[in-house]
Design a protein around this motif. Sequence first.
Motif, PDB file in Angstrom:
ATOM      1  N   LEU A   1       0.809  -1.208   0.000  1.00  0.00           N
ATOM      2  CA  LEU A   1       0.000   0.000   0.000  1.00  0.00           C
ATOM      3  C   LEU A   1       0.847   1.264   0.000  1.00  0.00           C
ATOM      4  O   LEU A   1       0.319   2.361   0.159  1.00  0.00           O
ATOM      5  CB  LEU A   1      -0.937   0.005   1.208  1.00  0.00           C
ATOM      6  N   SER A   2       2.129   1.098  -0.168  1.00  0.00           N
ATOM      7  CA  SER A   2       3.040   2.237  -0.195  1.00  0.00           C
ATOM      8  C   SER A   2       4.209   1.898  -1.109  1.00  0.00           C
ATOM      9  O   SER A   2       4.668   0.749  -1.144  1.00  0.00           O
ATOM     10  CB  SER A   2       3.545   2.546   1.212  1.00  0.00           C
ATOM     11  N   PRO A   3       4.740   2.886  -1.853  1.00  0.00           N
ATOM     12  CA  PRO A   3       5.898   2.608  -2.712  1.00  0.00           C
ATOM     13  C   PRO A   3       7.170   2.325  -1.935  1.00  0.00           C
ATOM     14  O   PRO A   3       8.153   1.828  -2.504  1.00  0.00           O
ATOM     15  CB  PRO A   3       6.034   3.900  -3.539  1.00  0.00           C
ATOM     16  N   THR A   4       7.178   2.626  -0.637  1.00  0.00           N
ATOM     17  CA  THR A   4       8.368   2.371   0.173  1.00  0.00           C
ATOM     18  C   THR A   4       8.289   1.056   0.940  1.00  0.00           C
ATOM     19  O   THR A   4       9.215   0.700   1.664  1.00  0.00           O
ATOM     20  CB  THR A   4       8.586   3.522   1.174  1.00  0.00           C
ATOM     21  N   ALA A   5       7.171   0.325   0.819  1.00  0.00           N
ATOM     22  CA  ALA A   5       7.052  -0.988   1.462  1.00  0.00           C
ATOM     23  C   ALA A   5       7.656  -2.060   0.562  1.00  0.00           C
ATOM     24  O   ALA A   5       7.806  -1.860  -0.655  1.00  0.00           O
ATOM     25  CB  ALA A   5       5.590  -1.308   1.750  1.00  0.00           C
ATOM     26  N   GLY A   6       8.021  -3.183   1.134  1.00  0.00           N
ATOM     27  CA  GLY A   6       8.632  -4.238   0.316  1.00  0.00           C
ATOM     28  C   GLY A   6       8.515  -5.600   0.962  1.00  0.00           C
ATOM     29  O   GLY A   6       8.236  -5.724   2.163  1.00  0.00           O
ATOM     30  N   ILE A   7       8.731  -6.620   0.161  1.00  0.00           N
ATOM     31  CA  ILE A   7       8.691  -7.991   0.649  1.00  0.00           C
ATOM     32  C   ILE A   7       9.770  -8.811  -0.045  1.00  0.00           C
ATOM     33  O   ILE A   7      10.065  -8.614  -1.232  1.00  0.00           O
ATOM     34  CB  ILE A   7       7.304  -8.642   0.424  1.00  0.00           C
ATOM     35  N   ASP A   8      10.373  -9.707   0.720  1.00  0.00           N
ATOM     36  CA  ASP A   8      11.306 -10.696   0.189  1.00  0.00           C
ATOM     37  C   ASP A   8      10.662 -12.062   0.344  1.00  0.00           C
ATOM     38  O   ASP A   8      10.329 -12.472   1.458  1.00  0.00           O
ATOM     39  CB  ASP A   8      12.640 -10.663   0.945  1.00  0.00           C
ATOM     40  N   ALA A   9      10.488 -12.770  -0.766  1.00  0.00           N
ATOM     41  CA  ALA A   9       9.852 -14.086  -0.744  1.00  0.00           C
ATOM     42  C   ALA A   9      10.820 -15.120  -1.304  1.00  0.00           C
ATOM     43  O   ALA A   9      11.387 -14.929  -2.383  1.00  0.00           O
ATOM     44  CB  ALA A   9       8.566 -14.075  -1.561  1.00  0.00           C
ATOM     45  N   LYS A  10      10.963 -16.216  -0.550  1.00  0.00           N
ATOM     46  CA  LYS A  10      11.877 -17.280  -0.985  1.00  0.00           C
ATOM     47  C   LYS A  10      11.251 -18.641  -0.707  1.00  0.00           C
ATOM     48  O   LYS A  10      11.584 -19.305   0.284  1.00  0.00           O
ATOM     49  CB  LYS A  10      13.229 -17.153  -0.269  1.00  0.00           C
ATOM     50  N   PRO A  11      10.337 -19.078  -1.567  1.00  0.00           N
ATOM     51  CA  PRO A  11       9.818 -20.449  -1.420  1.00  0.00           C
ATOM     52  C   PRO A  11      10.836 -21.450  -1.963  1.00  0.00           C
ATOM     53  O   PRO A  11      11.529 -21.184  -2.951  1.00  0.00           O
ATOM     54  CB  PRO A  11       8.544 -20.428  -2.261  1.00  0.00           C
ATOM     55  N   GLU A  12      10.924 -22.613  -1.317  1.00  0.00           N
ATOM     56  CA  GLU A  12      11.899 -23.633  -1.727  1.00  0.00           C
ATOM     57  C   GLU A  12      11.259 -25.016  -1.738  1.00  0.00           C
ATOM     58  O   GLU A  12      10.452 -25.342  -0.860  1.00  0.00           O
ATOM     59  CB  GLU A  12      13.083 -23.683  -0.754  1.00  0.00           C
ATOM     60  N   LEU A  13      11.649 -25.805  -2.715  1.00  0.00           N
ATOM     61  CA  LEU A  13      11.295 -27.227  -2.753  1.00  0.00           C
ATOM     62  C   LEU A  13      12.589 -28.023  -2.870  1.00  0.00           C
ATOM     63  O   LEU A  13      13.405 -27.784  -3.765  1.00  0.00           O
ATOM     64  CB  LEU A  13      10.384 -27.540  -3.943  1.00  0.00           C
ATOM     65  N   GLU A  14      12.781 -28.961  -1.973  1.00  0.00           N
ATOM     66  CA  GLU A  14      13.947 -29.858  -2.025  1.00  0.00           C
ATOM     67  C   GLU A  14      13.389 -31.278  -1.995  1.00  0.00           C
ATOM     68  O   GLU A  14      12.953 -31.767  -0.950  1.00  0.00           O
ATOM     69  CB  GLU A  14      14.883 -29.598  -0.849  1.00  0.00           C
TER      70      GLU A  14
END
Length: 436
Positions: free
Chosen positions: A344-357
Amino acid sequence: MNAITPSDRGLAPFEARLSSFQDATRKAAAGDLALTGLPGPRVEAWHYTSLRALNSYIFNEPDTCFNESAVQVILRSLIPQSGCLEPLPRLVLVNGRVVPALSSPAASLPEGVTFSAFSGSPDFGMQASPQRDPLVALNTALAVDGIKLVVEPRVKAGRILLISLAMSSSGAISFHPRHSVTLGEGASLTLIEIAAGSEGPGAYFHNPVLSCSVAEGAHLEHIKLQREAADAIHLATVYADIASHATYESFTLGLGAVLARHEVHATLRGSHAGVHVNGAQLLGSGQVGDITSVITHGAPDCISRQTVRNVLTDRARAVFQGKVLVERVAQKTDGYQMNQALLLSPTAGIDAKPELEIYADDVKCSHGATVGALDEEQLFYLRSRGIPDAGARQMLVEAFLTEAADLVQDEVAHAALGTALTEALVSRIAAWENAS
């Protein structure tokens, strides 16, 4: 005997307390920490979440005395007398210590459920590798109290509240409760956990560890509401060990703390077992919220599900790390992960790292991630019908997060989460107006 000297600045806030221990387990944990320190950005599991905030304070052990009237005010705000949680048996901790006067008496617990305090008979249960889980090692070294719940075989225990409150009257404090929940064969329990604190002159660091053992055919539903104070640090670790035909279902709603992490290590050890590790976060004002999971399929014909939704305003940042490990024996595994975020803001952020092993060859596993803003057409539709911009945003965000909360099966826990979510949304309307 000399105090343990940390190998880096990460443990400096705890140096005075990481002194010599008589207990061999604590001594070993403190010694390992002195060698490894706390994780930094070079540690893959902590690459996106910095613990620099810990270096801003010298965390002391909390005093055993506290303002009981202030605690009662917090309890009434969390559990109003007219609310759905009020009749439930509760176990209350203040600054990491069980407070019998605020907890329900043992006689009020369901028949077949026993409770004891960790302080009475320390049992660390599952041990973590300090190289992998140094915060659990820190907990092992510094744990003073916690709760131990045991549900006997085939007992339907219903709902129990676990409430952890923080009261910091002078200076920064840290507390490291150690909890364990054990369900016998065919038993069931809904554990509703609430973490909250008061705004005070000192910040606090809450570092709980919960070990769950779910025997064959048992069912544990673990619902967590995290509403820590604005300057708090909340780093929680959960271990779940699930036997055949058993299920562990969890949901965490993250609203508070300047830095929060909810980390789950779930292991499916028997066939036809299931695990759900779901959650939602509503963050703003520079908050960092991290949901991390490692789900290990160690038996065939097991199911795992994970759905996480995030709403971020201002300079908030979310982290999602979800790993599904399928061992060679775990044929016919069914695993699914989905992480979604609204910025909801241009200064917000997310790091997403899904993994399958995956080491098995007969599996069905998938993962996905989406990041976006509110739908302008939906906003226009609502505004065209006379709904103010802030109200329209609130409605769309509430619908987005409520869909995640609908994964909670227990109706009482679902209602409590809905109330907390609505209150948090109303309080942040102004932030959304600025973000727009």
